[in-house]
Scaffold this active site. Structure first.
Site, mmCIF file in Angstrom:
data_model
loop_
_atom_site.group_PDB
_atom_site.id
_atom_site.type_symbol
_atom_site.label_atom_id
_atom_site.label_comp_id
_atom_site.label_asym_id
_atom_site.label_seq_id
_atom_site.Cartn_x
_atom_site.Cartn_y
_atom_site.Cartn_z
ATOM 1 N NE ARG A 73 -2.549 -1.165 3.772
ATOM 2 C CZ ARG A 73 -1.875 -0.514 4.403
ATOM 3 N NH1 ARG A 73 -1.713 0.831 4.336
ATOM 4 N NH2 ARG A 73 -1.219 -0.954 5.521
ATOM 5 C CE1 TYR A 201 0.302 -5.783 -1.995
ATOM 6 C CE2 TYR A 201 -1.001 -4.019 -1.144
ATOM 7 C CZ TYR A 201 -0.219 -5.030 -0.907
ATOM 8 O OH TYR A 201 -0.446 -5.910 0.487
ATOM 9 N N GLY A 202 -2.578 -5.352 -4.410
ATOM 10 C CA GLY A 202 -4.098 -5.681 -3.711
ATOM 11 C C GLY A 202 -4.513 -4.529 -2.675
ATOM 12 C CE LYS A 210 -6.285 -3.592 4.746
ATOM 13 N NZ LYS A 210 -6.300 -4.031 6.336
ATOM 14 C CG HIS A 230 -7.105 -2.761 10.264
ATOM 15 N ND1 HIS A 230 -6.025 -2.441 10.466
ATOM 16 C CD2 HIS A 230 -7.183 -4.175 9.696
ATOM 17 C CE1 HIS A 230 -5.121 -3.175 9.866
ATOM 18 N NE2 HIS A 230 -5.862 -4.200 9.256
ATOM 19 C CB SER A 252 0.626 -4.107 9.617
ATOM 20 O OG SER A 252 -0.414 -3.507 8.939
ATOM 21 C CB ALA A 253 3.834 -6.950 11.038
ATOM 22 C CB CYS A 254 0.646 -7.329 15.949
ATOM 23 S SG CYS A 254 1.652 -5.751 16.204
ATOM 24 N N GLY A 255 0.103 -10.288 14.052
ATOM 25 C CA GLY A 255 -0.405 -11.733 14.151
ATOM 26 C C GLY A 255 -1.916 -11.780 14.310
ATOM 27 C CE LYS A 256 -5.599 -7.009 12.086
ATOM 28 N NZ LYS A 256 -6.698 -6.993 10.792
ATOM 29 C CB THR A 257 -3.775 -13.669 9.685
ATOM 30 O OG1 THR A 257 -4.065 -12.387 9.034
ATOM 31 C CG2 THR A 257 -4.162 -14.586 8.827
ATOM 32 C CG ASN A 258 -0.126 -16.058 12.397
ATOM 33 O OD1 ASN A 258 -0.673 -16.401 11.372
ATOM 34 N ND2 ASN A 258 1.136 -15.657 12.941
ATOM 35 C CG ASP A 281 -7.822 -6.950 7.317
ATOM 36 O OD1 ASP A 281 -6.723 -6.609 8.073
ATOM 37 O OD2 ASP A 281 -7.860 -6.385 6.087
ATOM 38 N NE ARG A 379 -0.091 -8.650 1.944
ATOM 39 C CZ ARG A 379 -0.768 -8.082 2.761
ATOM 40 N NH1 ARG A 379 -1.909 -8.484 3.330
ATOM 41 N NH2 ARG A 379 -0.081 -7.041 3.776
ATOM 42 C CG ASN A 506 -1.171 -15.391 21.736
ATOM 43 O OD1 ASN A 506 -0.038 -15.074 22.637
ATOM 44 N ND2 ASN A 506 -0.851 -14.977 20.570
#
Ligand code: OXD
Ligand code: MN
Length: 597
Positions: A73, A201-202, A210, A230, A252-258, A281, A379, A506
């Site tokens: 983005r 880009y997506g 978004k 978000h 971002s990069a804090c593991g939301k998807t996981n 997301d 991605r 977690n």
């Protein structure tokens, strides 16, 4: 002359006007059928826009590569275009609508010559639900069409809905020349319009995501009294069979998807926990007649980051992306499967990297830096239905009732593993002051804090001071508001090692959160909120170093007093627009910290 499969005059007129501007050779309406999708895939393969992956190992999967300077983005080229600058606020890039339309028109003009314009009618949320929003994206990219077919409900059913209602977000996209100097991502909330040009880009071009579901939807939510956030949404089925739902926002990069699809750790599995993934997301949340907050995920797919995804970090995602998935900017292996840094299995002996170059492990660039096989922001786009933990409530128009909202950041020292805020207003303060630190890998910037309120800094479509006020007001509309918590999986010891293993572990913290929501455990009252007693966290099967849990839960008032300085600076930029309630929370926190010192 174009034939229109719609009677909606507004839609017809708009498509005509945009076609006149972009001058495509032809116009194709996306109907959502398998036959049309297959034809588009074939077309994209013939033109080398996609590479077919191994049909035995990865059925229905494709690889796409973007331009080298079009991989993420572009926040500096992303604008909120409102009549008054104040409406966009101090944290957004602003452009006057007239200027924005003029600048973009110059790039869109004739940009689709020699190309097809695809018309994608799509619904964010189940088609026809009064909580859903319709968009129509015009694009000259088959990659966009194929991704939108995964990420949204697109096609004929939406067009039929548009015979009954007139309201839709007008989304115009062209790759144009994919020139970074002629790239603009423009949002016109007052016109319910998005224009994106010059990117493939997506995050810049899948306009349902978004752009519509956060930036435009947040603005609509303000007017219509709901929240576009978000956030991931997940259900936690408790040992008694009851499912509690939570929503969580992390930068971002804090593991939301996981987190959204975690597999319970062995020690807790015996209790009978099961996770149901609703979304990873975006959450749209409304107050229902029961006085609770209900959430839907408006999307139908994941657009996730590949590097680091493996059976240890996210086994459910590894399953999800085995079929019908589009990979972008990952490494292509000799057997036509894909790989990325941090993937399962052996590092391949060779492959074609994301820039189409021959690649071998250990290769270095001219500056001696390792050449990556996959771009760090490579991605996958995959349907949620592929996910083994996908919720059976995905299609329910009301969504799921939210018991807890969780905010989180990446803080090495400051925030404890978890704390519960005292009430809604204090919870809004915790969300508004959310922040993350750069990691130790980035020399010179260690500890640098980026404020990212509710993880919405790049995604709020209007003045964030009004957004905070909206959050405060939403609290007043609820008889039974969710409790608000803050978590930090990233606290480190003196040597810089993570104190908490994270990932599936977690769930132990989520269990405590649900215990608090159901008044099943007590907690220690500190200056910043309620913190668990170590004995209330189930550690079965997890051996931390002696004293680690105590260190993870420690609240150091001196550190928080220091933190207040950064918060003050952040709040000050909103001047008098900042809701006084947030200054009040600031002051009472300061007093509590001083009196406990
Ligand atoms: C995303 C993001 O791609 O937050 O989801 O950037
Ligand atoms: Mn996101």
């Amino acid at each position: 002359m174009t034939r229109f499969p719609t009677h909606n005059k507004k839609l017809k007129d708009w498509v005509n006007r945009m076609a006149k501007l972009c001058q495509p050779d032809d116009i194709v309406w996306i109907d959502g059928t398998d036959a049309q999708k297959a034809a588009l895939e074939q077309d994209a393969l013939t033109r080398s826009e996609l590479i077919q992956l191994n049909p035995e190992k990865l059925p229905g999967c494709f690889l796409h590569r973007t331009a080298v300077d079009d991989v993420a983005r572009t926040e500096h080229l992303t604008f909120i275009c409102t009549r008054k600058k104040h409406t966009a606020g101090p944290t957004n890039n602003w452009m006057a609508p007239r200027t924005a339309y003029r600048k973009a028109k110059a790039i869109f003009k004739g940009a689709m010559r020699g190309r097809t314009m695809y018309v994608i009618p799509f619904s964010m949320g189940p088609v026809g639900s009064r909580f859903s929003k319709i968009g129509v994206e015009l694009t000259d990219s088959r990659y966009v069409v194929l991704n939108m077919l995964i990420m949204t409900r697109a096609g004929e059913a939406v067009l039929r809905q548009l015979e009954k209602e007139d309201n839709f977000t007008k989304c115009l996209h062209s790759r144009a020349q994919l020139d970074i100097n002629k790239r603009l991502i423009l949002h016109f909330p007052e016109d319910n319009t998005i224009w994106s040009v010059g990117s493939g880009y997506g995050g810049n071009v899948l306009l349902g995501k978004k752009c519509l579901s956060l930036r435009i939807a947040s603005y609509l939510g303000l007017r219509e009294h709901w929240l576009a956030e978000h956030m991931l949404i997940m259900g936690i089925e408790e040992p008694n069979g009851h499912i509690e739902y939570i929503a969580a926002a992390f930068p971002s990069a804090c593991g939301k998807t996981n987190l959204a699809m975690l597999v319970p750790p062995e020690g807790l599995k015996v209790k009978g926990y099961r996770i149901w993934t609703v979304g990873d997301d975006i959450a749209w949340m409304r107050v229902d007649s029961d006085g609770m907050l209900w959430a839907v995920n408006p999307e139908t797919g994941f657009f996730g980051v590949a590097p680091g995804t493996n059976s240890g970090t996210n086994p459910n995602m590894v399953e999800t992306i085995k079929k019908n998935t589009i990979f972008t900017n990952v490494l292509l292996k000799a057997d036509k499967t894909v790989w990325w840094e941090g993937a399962d299995g052996e590092i391949p002996a060779d492959g074609i990297d994301w820039q189409s170059r021959a690649w071998k492990p250990g290769a270095k660039d001219a500056n001696g830096k390792p050449i990556l096989g996959a771009h760090p922001n490579s991605r996958f786009t995959a349907p949620i239905v592929n996910c083994p933990s996908a919720s059976f409530r995905m299609e329910q128009p009301h969504g799921v009732p939210i018991s807890a909202i969780i905010f989180g950041g990446r803080r090495q020292h400051l925030a404890p593993l978890v704390y519960e805020t005292f009430n809604w207003q204090h919870g809004v303060f915790a969300g508004a002051t959310m922040a993350s630190e750069r990691t130790a890998a980035q020399v010179g910037e260690l500890g640098q804090v980026r404020r990212d309120p509710m993880a919405m800094l790049p995604f709020c479509g209007y003045n964030m001071a009004d957004y905070f006020r909206h959050w405060l007001n939403m609290g007043k509309r609820m008889a039974r508001p969710p409790k608000i918590f803050h978590v930090n999986w990233f606290r480190t010891d003196e040597k810089g090692e993570f104190l908490w293993p994270g990932f599936r572990e977690n769930l132990r913290i989520l269990e405590w959160i649900l215990d608090r929501c159901n008044a099943r455990v007590g907690a220690l009252k500190t200056a910043i909120g309620y913190v668990p007693y170590p004995a209330d966290i189930d550690m079965t099967g997890l051996n931390l170093d002696a004293g680690a849990l105590e260190k993870l839960l420690e609240v150091r008032n001196a550190d928080w007093l220091e933190e207040l300085k950064g918060i003050k600076k952040f709040f000050n930029q909103f001047k008098r627009s900042l809701p006084p309630e947030l200054w009040q929370e600031y002051k009472t926190l300061q007093e509590r910290l001083k009196s406990h010192e």
